[in-house]
Write a protein that holds these residues in place. Structure first.
Motif, PDB file in Angstrom:
ATOM      1  N   HIS A   1       0.897  -1.293   0.104  1.00  0.00           N
ATOM      2  CA  HIS A   1      -0.096   0.061   0.019  1.00  0.00           C
ATOM      3  C   HIS A   1       1.057   1.140  -0.071  1.00  0.00           C
ATOM      4  N   HIS A   2       1.980   1.255   0.928  1.00  0.00           N
ATOM      5  CA  HIS A   2       2.761   2.297   0.890  1.00  0.00           C
ATOM      6  C   HIS A   2       3.683   2.947  -0.452  1.00  0.00           C
ATOM      7  N   GLU A   3       4.195   1.566  -0.921  1.00  0.00           N
ATOM      8  CA  GLU A   3       4.966   1.584  -2.087  1.00  0.00           C
ATOM      9  C   GLU A   3       4.324   1.677  -3.242  1.00  0.00           C
ATOM     10  N   ARG A   4       3.055   1.346  -3.357  1.00  0.00           N
ATOM     11  CA  ARG A   4       2.394   1.453  -4.599  1.00  0.00           C
ATOM     12  C   ARG A   4       2.652   0.581  -5.874  1.00  0.00           C
ATOM     13  N   THR A   5       3.531  -0.400  -5.706  1.00  0.00           N
ATOM     14  CA  THR A   5       4.015  -1.265  -6.753  1.00  0.00           C
ATOM     15  C   THR A   5       3.757  -2.690  -6.441  1.00  0.00           C
ATOM     16  N   GLY A   6       3.968  -3.318  -7.399  1.00  0.00           N
ATOM     17  CA  GLY A   6       3.989  -4.928  -6.948  1.00  0.00           C
ATOM     18  C   GLY A   6       3.659  -5.802  -8.024  1.00  0.00           C
ATOM     19  N   VAL A   7       3.466  -7.136  -7.757  1.00  0.00           N
ATOM     20  CA  VAL A   7       2.921  -8.128  -8.967  1.00  0.00           C
ATOM     21  C   VAL A   7       1.547  -8.585  -8.362  1.00  0.00           C
ATOM     22  N   CYS A   8       0.939  -9.693  -9.037  1.00  0.00           N
ATOM     23  CA  CYS A   8      -0.180 -10.010  -8.588  1.00  0.00           C
ATOM     24  C   CYS A   8      -0.404 -10.411  -7.108  1.00  0.00           C
ATOM     25  N   ARG A   9       0.734 -11.051  -6.566  1.00  0.00           N
ATOM     26  CA  ARG A   9       0.510 -11.298  -5.159  1.00  0.00           C
ATOM     27  C   ARG A   9       0.356 -10.246  -4.251  1.00  0.00           C
TER      28      ARG A   9
ATOM     29  N   ALA B   1       4.166 -10.489 -22.473  1.00  0.00           N
ATOM     30  CA  ALA B   1       5.131 -11.012 -21.067  1.00  0.00           C
ATOM     31  C   ALA B   1       5.196 -12.560 -21.095  1.00  0.00           C
ATOM     32  N   PRO B   2       6.144 -13.227 -20.773  1.00  0.00           N
ATOM     33  CA  PRO B   2       6.191 -14.773 -20.529  1.00  0.00           C
ATOM     34  C   PRO B   2       5.038 -15.066 -19.584  1.00  0.00           C
ATOM     35  N   MET B   3       4.493 -16.217 -19.829  1.00  0.00           N
ATOM     36  CA  MET B   3       3.577 -16.513 -18.767  1.00  0.00           C
ATOM     37  C   MET B   3       4.118 -17.097 -17.543  1.00  0.00           C
ATOM     38  N   ASP B   4       3.086 -16.755 -16.441  1.00  0.00           N
ATOM     39  CA  ASP B   4       3.449 -16.995 -15.226  1.00  0.00           C
ATOM     40  C   ASP B   4       2.485 -17.747 -14.430  1.00  0.00           C
ATOM     41  N   PHE B   5       2.478 -18.283 -13.285  1.00  0.00           N
ATOM     42  CA  PHE B   5       1.492 -18.536 -12.604  1.00  0.00           C
ATOM     43  C   PHE B   5       0.856 -17.484 -12.138  1.00  0.00           C
ATOM     44  N   SER B   6      -0.397 -17.552 -11.606  1.00  0.00           N
ATOM     45  CA  SER B   6      -1.081 -16.392 -11.217  1.00  0.00           C
ATOM     46  C   SER B   6      -1.744 -16.316  -9.659  1.00  0.00           C
ATOM     47  N   ALA B   7      -1.916 -15.077  -9.046  1.00  0.00           N
ATOM     48  CA  ALA B   7      -2.556 -15.090  -7.804  1.00  0.00           C
ATOM     49  C   ALA B   7      -3.770 -14.017  -7.781  1.00  0.00           C
ATOM     50  N   TRP B   8      -4.672 -14.591  -6.922  1.00  0.00           N
ATOM     51  CA  TRP B   8      -6.085 -13.921  -6.872  1.00  0.00           C
ATOM     52  C   TRP B   8      -6.507 -14.089  -5.621  1.00  0.00           C
ATOM     53  N   PHE B   9      -7.680 -13.832  -5.046  1.00  0.00           N
ATOM     54  CA  PHE B   9      -8.175 -14.423  -3.857  1.00  0.00           C
ATOM     55  C   PHE B   9      -9.784 -14.699  -3.705  1.00  0.00           C
ATOM     56  N   GLU B  10     -10.038 -15.118  -2.772  1.00  0.00           N
ATOM     57  CA  GLU B  10     -11.943 -15.616  -2.685  1.00  0.00           C
ATOM     58  C   GLU B  10     -12.267 -15.004  -1.327  1.00  0.00           C
ATOM     59  N   ALA B  11     -13.357 -14.389  -1.418  1.00  0.00           N
ATOM     60  CA  ALA B  11     -13.910 -13.693  -0.166  1.00  0.00           C
ATOM     61  C   ALA B  11     -15.249 -14.419   0.090  1.00  0.00           C
ATOM     62  N   TYR B  12     -15.645 -14.778   1.525  1.00  0.00           N
ATOM     63  CA  TYR B  12     -16.595 -15.430   1.897  1.00  0.00           C
ATOM     64  C   TYR B  12     -17.921 -14.389   2.220  1.00  0.00           C
ATOM     65  N   ILE B  13     -18.543 -14.348   1.359  1.00  0.00           N
ATOM     66  CA  ILE B  13     -20.030 -13.616   1.497  1.00  0.00           C
ATOM     67  C   ILE B  13     -21.117 -14.310   0.918  1.00  0.00           C
ATOM     68  N   GLY B  14     -22.173 -13.809   1.407  1.00  0.00           N
ATOM     69  CA  GLY B  14     -23.520 -14.480   0.846  1.00  0.00           C
ATOM     70  C   GLY B  14     -23.472 -16.160   1.079  1.00  0.00           C
ATOM     71  N   GLY B  15     -22.668 -16.510   2.060  1.00  0.00           N
ATOM     72  CA  GLY B  15     -22.762 -18.106   2.278  1.00  0.00           C
ATOM     73  C   GLY B  15     -21.853 -18.832   1.388  1.00  0.00           C
ATOM     74  N   GLN B  16     -20.904 -18.221   0.824  1.00  0.00           N
ATOM     75  CA  GLN B  16     -20.186 -19.280   0.181  1.00  0.00           C
ATOM     76  C   GLN B  16     -18.838 -18.092  -0.393  1.00  0.00           C
ATOM     77  N   TRP B  17     -17.856 -18.929  -1.006  1.00  0.00           N
ATOM     78  CA  TRP B  17     -16.367 -18.414  -1.360  1.00  0.00           C
ATOM     79  C   TRP B  17     -16.761 -17.697  -2.720  1.00  0.00           C
ATOM     80  N   TYR B  18     -16.381 -16.478  -3.219  1.00  0.00           N
ATOM     81  CA  TYR B  18     -16.550 -15.830  -4.634  1.00  0.00           C
ATOM     82  C   TYR B  18     -15.000 -15.523  -4.839  1.00  0.00           C
TER      83      TYR B  18
END
Length: 292
Positions: free
Chosen positions: A162-170, A204-221
């Protein structure tokens, strides 16, 4: 639709090195596998799988001194549908959350919630509804962080991102997860394959990816603060509290990464599996600069 995916990874080891790999498709997707997927190790060493506390499949081995190559290529059936969108999904009250979801409210190695709580409540406290709140967090993170592979750093926390304002998918995932947890929304880190399906091809060369899931409405989205729009063809490898729980490789000794290639793409009609030479040809083509 069908998706072809896999990897070709190699390490140089100056001595025998015990390793734990997290490269097997998550059990929740294994019934969708059509062909392939066995991890191939060269030289041929003994491997053993186990399931960790999060339900991910891990592979143990001891890499001998020299070059060790780890490969797989597989085909998996996919719905071809983009990530679900459910604006009606509400935030689940704390006392109604499943016991298993509670650990995804706590701070973790990379999701340092204690440093972001005041920011989270001042920025998202006025937003009602679970989906709207999580999407607002994704919008904030997407606008806050500039993506770039050269910004990669393996020890960056959510507050530092948050402070540096740079990064990758993780880093996008870590910050979004931490802000969700601050708002009492369980959120967990996901890693896996995400190809350029239904979107322009990234040069760009392909890589593994990172995302997230949130528990709302009684399930993970599924949510993705980096891309910030529904995507097609995610293949989960592992889930955890943050990237520390789902490292694709953990080495207990000195190693040097010698090769790293990842493939994820839609299978076209008439193509034959397996196509290992196709992986190398595609990677070679991507490395050639475009004509001016």
């Amino acid at each position: 639709m069908r998706i072809r995916a896999g990897y070709d990874i190699a390490f140089k080891c100056p001595q025998d090195v015990p390793m734990v790999l997290m490269l097997t498709v998550h059990p929740s997707r294994q019934t969708d596998l059509v062909a392939g997927h066995a991890i191939r190790v060269s030289p041929n060493v003994r491997t053993r799988d186990y399931t960790d506390i999060f339900g991910n499949v891990c592979t143990r081995l001891v890499a001998p001194a020299g070059l060790i190559e780890i490969r797989t290529e597989f085909v998996i059936e996919d719905s071809g549908m983009p990530d679900a969108v459910a604006p009606q999904a509400s935030q689940v009250p704390l006392d109604e959350l499943p016991d298993a979801a509670l650990m995804y409210l706590l701070g973790s190695r990379y999701c340092d919630t204690q440093k972001l709580a005041d920011l989270a409540w001042s920025t998202f406290g006025h937003i009602n509804g679970g989906w709207q709140r999580v999407q607002s967090i994704c919008d904030y993170v997407h606008d806050r962080i500039q993506f770039g592979y050269h910004f990669a750093r393996d020890d960056r926390t959510a507050s530092e991102g948050h402070h540096e304002r740079t990064g990758v998918c993780r880093d996008f995932a870590h910050l979004a997860i931490a802000l969700c947890r601050c708002m009492n929304i369980p959120a967990r880190y996901c890693t896996g394959y995400l190809g350029d399906i239904g979107v322009p091809i990234d040069p760009a060369p392909m890589d593994f990816s990172a995302w997230f899931e949130a528990y709302i409405g009684g399930q993970w989205y599924t949510f993705d603060a980096r891309h910030n729009h529904p995507r097609i063809g995610r293949i989960v490898i592992a889930r955890g509290r943050d990237a520390a729980d789902v490292a694709i490789s953990t080495m207990f000794g000195p190693t040097e990464l010698a090769r790293f290639k990842v493939l994820t793409e839609e299978v076209r009609a008439g193509e034959v599996f397996p196509l290992q030479p196709y992986i190398d040809a595609r990677r070679a083509a991507r490395s050639v600069p475009a004509a001016v």
